[in-house]
Design an enzyme around this catalytic site. Sequence first.
Site, PDB file in Angstrom:
ATOM      1  N   LYS A 181       0.848  -1.194   0.000  1.00 52.10           N
ATOM      2  CA  LYS A 181       0.000   0.000   0.000  1.00 52.10           C
ATOM      3  C   LYS A 181       0.885   1.246   0.000  1.00 52.10           C
ATOM      4  CE  LYS A 181      -2.053  -1.414   3.738  1.00 52.10           C
ATOM      5  NZ  LYS A 181      -2.958  -1.667   4.873  1.00 52.10           N
ATOM      6  N   THR A 212      -9.072   9.733   7.678  1.00 46.04           N
ATOM      7  CA  THR A 212      -8.788   8.451   7.020  1.00 46.04           C
ATOM      8  C   THR A 212      -8.578   7.321   8.023  1.00 46.04           C
ATOM      9  OG1 THR A 212      -6.434   9.042   6.949  1.00 46.04           O
ATOM     10  CG2 THR A 212      -7.756   9.572   5.001  1.00 46.04           C
ATOM     11  N   GLY A 214      -8.871   4.055   9.919  1.00 47.47           N
ATOM     12  CA  GLY A 214      -9.466   2.769   9.588  1.00 47.47           C
ATOM     13  C   GLY A 214      -9.266   2.321   8.158  1.00 47.47           C
ATOM     14  N   THR A 215      -8.468   3.055   7.401  1.00 43.33           N
ATOM     15  CA  THR A 215      -8.296   2.733   5.985  1.00 43.33           C
ATOM     16  C   THR A 215      -7.762   1.315   5.775  1.00 43.33           C
ATOM     17  OG1 THR A 215      -7.769   5.060   5.613  1.00 43.33           O
ATOM     18  CG2 THR A 215      -7.285   3.540   3.832  1.00 43.33           C
ATOM     19  N   GLY A 216      -6.710   0.946   6.511  1.00 41.43           N
ATOM     20  CA  GLY A 216      -6.095  -0.364   6.315  1.00 41.43           C
ATOM     21  C   GLY A 216      -7.010  -1.506   6.695  1.00 41.43           C
ATOM     22  N   CYS A 217      -7.700  -1.363   7.827  1.00 45.92           N
ATOM     23  CA  CYS A 217      -8.652  -2.399   8.261  1.00 45.92           C
ATOM     24  C   CYS A 217      -9.753  -2.570   7.224  1.00 45.92           C
ATOM     25  CB  CYS A 217      -9.289  -2.013   9.598  1.00 45.92           C
ATOM     26  SG  CYS A 217      -8.128  -1.631  10.925  1.00 45.92           S
TER      27      CYS A 217
END
Length: 272
Positions: A181, A212, A214-217
């Site tokens: 990412k 932003t 919580g983007t990865g989860c």
Amino acid sequence: MSASSRASAPPRVLTVAGSDSGGGAGIQADLKTMLALGVHGMSVLTAVTAQNSLGVQGAWELPVEAVRAQYRSVVDDIGVDAVKTGMLSSAELVETVAELIGGTAVPSVVDPVGVSKHGDSLLAASALDSVRTKLLPVATVATPNLDEVAQLTDVEVESEDGMRRAAAAVLAYGPTWVLIKGGHLSGDAVDFLTDGSEEHWLRAPRFDNRHTHGTGCTLASAIASGLAKGQPVPEAVATAKEYVTGAIAAGFALGGGIGPVDHGWRFGADVA
């Protein structure tokens, strides 16, 4: 209602992760994502955090036996079509979850969570080797960001050119696919997906929105949702990227810090 007239159950996705009391990341983000994408979300709680828009004020790991019992309870009765992992704070937890996933014949998405959006550490340094040697080898897709790549491999990525090198370093630990990412780079939000032979570059515009959390989860859960529906990895990742891009664009302010992405952006409901 007769059994024959009941609606069939949607695909089942299990998240193994920590709780975010602020509702923007962790288990809460995972389950919201799964609902938005039409799968049935189930959960194994690994840790409880005291967390808000400003950061993580405290974290309490659950006992390994509680994590194992939750997993077995769900998988042995309800079953599962894909598994996603998030916060696994200790080596013992990482190894336990890796063993459980290794014994479950479904796709798995490993989000090797190292630090929170606010820079708070969510993984003990002693657990890094367990992530490398136990968890990554059982992953269908690993989804590290650039900070997590550096933690796991010592490869520092400063431009798109370095993303192939980062992917190769992560693939060396055994996941089938890796999604690097590149959200921390400048310019467009670029991610790089590869299994060592196929390569896919996924690009999206970068929005001027700092909310932003919580983007990865959210991305990892969206990928797991696609895999549970039977999508091949490149399709599941591309679909997840599209969903997350919309969620980031619609992210909103909460509290005094970084607000969450909007997991329900596709519903388009105006709140009166």
